[in-house]
Design a protein around this motif. Structure first.
Motif, PDB file in Angstrom:
ATOM      1  N   LYS A  95     -39.559  20.648  29.955  1.00 45.46           N
ATOM      2  CA  LYS A  95     -38.464  21.603  30.183  1.00 45.46           C
ATOM      3  C   LYS A  95     -38.769  22.520  31.367  1.00 45.46           C
ATOM      4  N   GLY A  96     -37.692  22.814  32.133  1.00 46.31           N
ATOM      5  CA  GLY A  96     -37.845  23.677  33.296  1.00 46.31           C
ATOM      6  C   GLY A  96     -38.466  22.997  34.498  1.00 46.31           C
ATOM      7  N   GLN A  97     -38.514  21.660  34.495  1.00 41.31           N
ATOM      8  CA  GLN A  97     -39.123  20.906  35.598  1.00 41.31           C
ATOM      9  C   GLN A  97     -38.053  20.315  36.518  1.00 41.31           C
ATOM     10  N   HIS A  98     -38.396  20.222  37.802  1.00 41.61           N
ATOM     11  CA  HIS A  98     -37.598  19.430  38.738  1.00 41.61           C
ATOM     12  C   HIS A  98     -37.892  17.956  38.501  1.00 41.61           C
ATOM     13  N   VAL A  99     -36.847  17.123  38.552  1.00 40.24           N
ATOM     14  CA  VAL A  99     -37.017  15.685  38.359  1.00 40.24           C
ATOM     15  C   VAL A  99     -36.247  14.923  39.426  1.00 40.24           C
ATOM     16  N   GLU A 100     -36.631  13.663  39.571  1.00 33.56           N
ATOM     17  CA  GLU A 100     -35.916  12.733  40.441  1.00 33.56           C
ATOM     18  C   GLU A 100     -35.499  11.516  39.623  1.00 33.56           C
ATOM     19  N   ILE A 101     -34.221  11.161  39.724  1.00 31.14           N
ATOM     20  CA  ILE A 101     -33.698   9.962  39.073  1.00 31.14           C
ATOM     21  C   ILE A 101     -33.599   8.885  40.139  1.00 31.14           C
ATOM     22  N   HIS A 102     -34.243   7.768  39.896  1.00 30.41           N
ATOM     23  CA  HIS A 102     -34.357   6.713  40.904  1.00 30.41           C
ATOM     24  C   HIS A 102     -33.301   5.643  40.632  1.00 30.41           C
ATOM     25  N   THR A 103     -32.253   5.658  41.446  1.00 30.25           N
ATOM     26  CA  THR A 103     -31.121   4.752  41.276  1.00 30.25           C
ATOM     27  C   THR A 103     -31.148   3.676  42.355  1.00 30.25           C
ATOM     28  N   GLU A 104     -30.298   2.684  42.212  1.00 28.30           N
ATOM     29  CA  GLU A 104     -30.224   1.634  43.224  1.00 28.30           C
ATOM     30  C   GLU A 104     -29.731   2.175  44.559  1.00 28.30           C
ATOM     31  N   GLU A 105     -29.031   3.307  44.536  1.00 29.66           N
ATOM     32  CA  GLU A 105     -28.496   3.891  45.774  1.00 29.66           C
ATOM     33  C   GLU A 105     -29.410   4.967  46.350  1.00 29.66           C
ATOM     34  N   GLY A 106     -30.491   5.284  45.658  1.00 29.38           N
ATOM     35  CA  GLY A 106     -31.400   6.324  46.149  1.00 29.38           C
ATOM     36  C   GLY A 106     -31.713   7.341  45.064  1.00 29.38           C
ATOM     37  N   VAL A 107     -32.349   8.417  45.468  1.00 26.65           N
ATOM     38  CA  VAL A 107     -32.809   9.443  44.529  1.00 26.65           C
ATOM     39  C   VAL A 107     -31.700  10.444  44.241  1.00 26.65           C
ATOM     40  N   VAL A 108     -31.504  10.744  42.957  1.00 29.27           N
ATOM     41  CA  VAL A 108     -30.622  11.830  42.527  1.00 29.27           C
ATOM     42  C   VAL A 108     -31.509  12.908  41.924  1.00 29.27           C
ATOM     43  N   ARG A 109     -31.391  14.126  42.432  1.00 28.88           N
ATOM     44  CA  ARG A 109     -32.262  15.203  41.976  1.00 28.88           C
ATOM     45  C   ARG A 109     -31.611  16.000  40.845  1.00 28.88           C
ATOM     46  N   GLY A 110     -32.462  16.491  39.962  1.00 35.02           N
ATOM     47  CA  GLY A 110     -31.974  17.284  38.848  1.00 35.02           C
ATOM     48  C   GLY A 110     -33.063  18.179  38.305  1.00 35.02           C
ATOM     49  N   VAL A 111     -32.729  18.914  37.267  1.00 33.49           N
ATOM     50  CA  VAL A 111     -33.692  19.775  36.582  1.00 33.49           C
ATOM     51  C   VAL A 111     -33.516  19.573  35.081  1.00 33.49           C
ATOM     52  N   VAL A 112     -34.644  19.673  34.362  1.00 32.26           N
ATOM     53  CA  VAL A 112     -34.588  19.635  32.906  1.00 32.26           C
ATOM     54  C   VAL A 112     -34.240  21.035  32.429  1.00 32.26           C
ATOM     55  N   GLY A 113     -33.115  21.175  31.767  1.00 33.53           N
ATOM     56  CA  GLY A 113     -32.620  22.495  31.389  1.00 33.53           C
ATOM     57  C   GLY A 113     -33.520  23.202  30.390  1.00 33.53           C
ATOM     58  N   GLN A 114     -33.581  24.524  30.552  1.00 29.36           N
ATOM     59  CA  GLN A 114     -34.302  25.380  29.605  1.00 29.36           C
ATOM     60  C   GLN A 114     -33.516  26.681  29.465  1.00 29.36           C
ATOM     61  N   THR A 115     -33.113  27.012  28.255  1.00 29.33           N
ATOM     62  CA  THR A 115     -32.365  28.241  28.032  1.00 29.33           C
ATOM     63  C   THR A 115     -33.213  29.450  28.423  1.00 29.33           C
ATOM     64  N   ALA A 116     -32.624  30.391  29.145  1.00 32.97           N
ATOM     65  CA  ALA A 116     -33.362  31.574  29.593  1.00 32.97           C
ATOM     66  C   ALA A 116     -33.957  32.330  28.408  1.00 32.97           C
ATOM     67  N   ILE A 117     -35.108  32.917  28.626  1.00 32.06           N
ATOM     68  CA  ILE A 117     -35.812  33.630  27.554  1.00 32.06           C
ATOM     69  C   ILE A 117     -34.960  34.769  26.990  1.00 32.06           C
ATOM     70  N   HIS A 118     -34.083  35.349  27.831  1.00 33.36           N
ATOM     71  CA  HIS A 118     -33.228  36.441  27.381  1.00 33.36           C
ATOM     72  C   HIS A 118     -32.236  36.008  26.302  1.00 33.36           C
ATOM     73  N   LEU A 119     -31.920  34.714  26.284  1.00 35.49           N
ATOM     74  CA  LEU A 119     -30.871  34.206  25.401  1.00 35.49           C
ATOM     75  C   LEU A 119     -31.419  33.457  24.196  1.00 35.49           C
ATOM     76  N   ARG A 120     -32.748  33.462  24.039  1.00 37.43           N
ATOM     77  CA  ARG A 120     -33.355  32.742  22.929  1.00 37.43           C
ATOM     78  C   ARG A 120     -33.962  33.716  21.938  1.00 37.43           C
ATOM     79  N   ASP A 121     -34.036  33.280  20.706  1.00 41.05           N
ATOM     80  CA  ASP A 121     -34.819  34.001  19.702  1.00 41.05           C
ATOM     81  C   ASP A 121     -36.228  33.426  19.781  1.00 41.05           C
ATOM     82  N   THR A 122     -37.090  34.108  20.553  1.00 42.11           N
ATOM     83  CA  THR A 122     -38.411  33.553  20.818  1.00 42.11           C
ATOM     84  C   THR A 122     -39.278  33.473  19.569  1.00 42.11           C
ATOM     85  N   ASP A 123     -38.931  34.200  18.522  1.00 40.93           N
ATOM     86  CA  ASP A 123     -39.695  34.100  17.273  1.00 40.93           C
ATOM     87  C   ASP A 123     -39.476  32.750  16.589  1.00 40.93           C
ATOM     88  N   GLU A 124     -38.406  32.099  16.960  1.00 39.40           N
ATOM     89  CA  GLU A 124     -38.098  30.811  16.335  1.00 39.40           C
ATOM     90  C   GLU A 124     -38.086  29.677  17.354  1.00 39.40           C
TER      91      GLU A 124
END
Length: 354
Positions: A95-124
């Motif tokens: 989570k929170g990492q940059h990734v590359e998806i390797h397709t037949e047409e080339g690389v598609v860039r993305g990120v693995v989503g991570q909910t911001a710490i402000h919006l999470r109940d960090t105790d759980e």
């Protein structure tokens, strides 16, 4: 490590090769070994073998070309990609990492989503399995995303090779591009030294999926012994501690690691250790009371039993995007295997005496 061989290592490390998608990195490996090998061949799944002709014995130096990763499993209505694992991907570091998806047409860039710490109940806080995480490529709909990616496209972390202090280096996929670097370099050094033995340098596929490539290669590899070069856990970091009895005593920069026990043939162990002593090369030891989890486990049961050894390369933070190795260990491993071939010249077998 000198510049040309460092460049080869970087080409291997920067070329994506999730299990089942190793062709690009195998092309780099084949190009490199073709400069000194007498013969280079590949099979239907992309395993690569380079032969340096000589006399007895015939020995194989092997590594596996594949790395762990992910692949596109599904696309939801909002255009988010839901991945599945390729090999032993660690859900705690995705989570929170940059990734590359390797397709037949080339690389598609993305990120693995991570909910911001402000919006999470960090105790759980809980870490979802990889299949429950999502990748954001910026698409606004399923249709837009499907124009860019297909189910089954492989995914790797977008992590550069970084020099740390001294001879330390960090990157993803050290496991096991460093092993195929050593297999090629050991063969090159043996050829350069005009060693009398016959050398088979091998780069296998799909080790992370159960040592599948080694099973294919081991079926008819005509060798008297095989050394599988793979990473092993360095225990000299705070999360483990160098005095942790459970995990042994392997240290980064302490030299390659000779495993003893299980699939590791005692005569091959002895010969490699003696070669290290003869050339005054650093060698660490590791107990292996169970399977090694490396290609050695496939080779040693092939053809009724190929005398095999797992030679480890110390690695911190295995199966994360920030694996750390010491290039001095790689050079020492290549020198050790070339010395093993040299010291074994003229030997016709590695049998245990009964």
């Amino acid at each position: 490590m000198d510049e040309p061989h460092r460049d080869f290592l970087e080409r291997l490390l920067t070329t994506p090769s999730p299990s089942g998608f190793e062709a690009d990195v195998q092309r780099h490996w084949v190009e490199y070994v073709s400069e000194f090998a007498d013969e280079v061949r590949t099979d239907e799944y992309g395993n690569a073998v380079a032969v340096v002709e000589g006399g007895d014995p015939a020995v194989a130096f092997t590594g596996h070309a594949d790395e762990i990763g992910m692949m596109v499993n599904s696309v939801d209505d909002d255009g988010y990609i839901h991945p599945s694992r390729v090999g032993g991907t660690d859900r705690t570091v995705t989570k929170g990492q940059h990734v590359e998806i390797h397709t037949e047409e080339g690389v598609v860039r993305g990120v693995v989503g991570q909910t911001a710490i402000h919006l999470r109940d960090t105790d759980e806080d809980e870490i979802e399995d990889v299949s429950e995480q999502h990748i954001d490529i910026g698409a606004e709909s399923e249709a837009e995303a499907r124009e860019l990616v297909d189910v089954g496209d492989p995914i790797t972390f977008d992590t550069p090779v970084r020099d740390l202090q001294g001879t330390r280096m960090a990157a993803r996929g050290m496991d096991n591009r460093v092993g195929i670097w050593v297999s090629a370099e050991a063969a090159r050094r043996a050829a350069e030294a005009d060693v009398d033995a016959t050398i088979y340098a091998v780069s296998t596929v799909q080790e992370e999926l159960g040592k599948q490539g080694a099973k294919m290669v081991g079926f008819d590899l005509p060798v008297d012994a095989a050394v599988a070069v793979d990473v092993t856990h360095a225990v000299d970091s705070p999360d483990i501690g160098s005095e942790d009895d459970e995990h042994g005593e392997v240290e980064l920069g302490g030299g390659p690691v000779v495993a003893r026990g299980s699939s590791n043939h005692p005569e091959v162990v002895r010969a490699v250790r003696e070669a290290g002593d003869a050339k005054d090369l650093p060698v660490q030891l590791q107990a292996s009371g169970r399977s090694t989890g490396t290609d050695a486990d496939a080779f040693y049961t092939s053809q009724g039993g190929i005398p095999s050894l797992n030679l480890g390369l110390p690695n911190r933070y295995m199966h994360t995007p920030v694996e750390v190795i010491d290039t001095d260990d790689l050079d020492a491993a290549a020198d050790l295997l070339a010395a093993f071939a040299d010291e074994s010249s003229g030997r016709d077998e590695f049998s245990v005496e009964i």
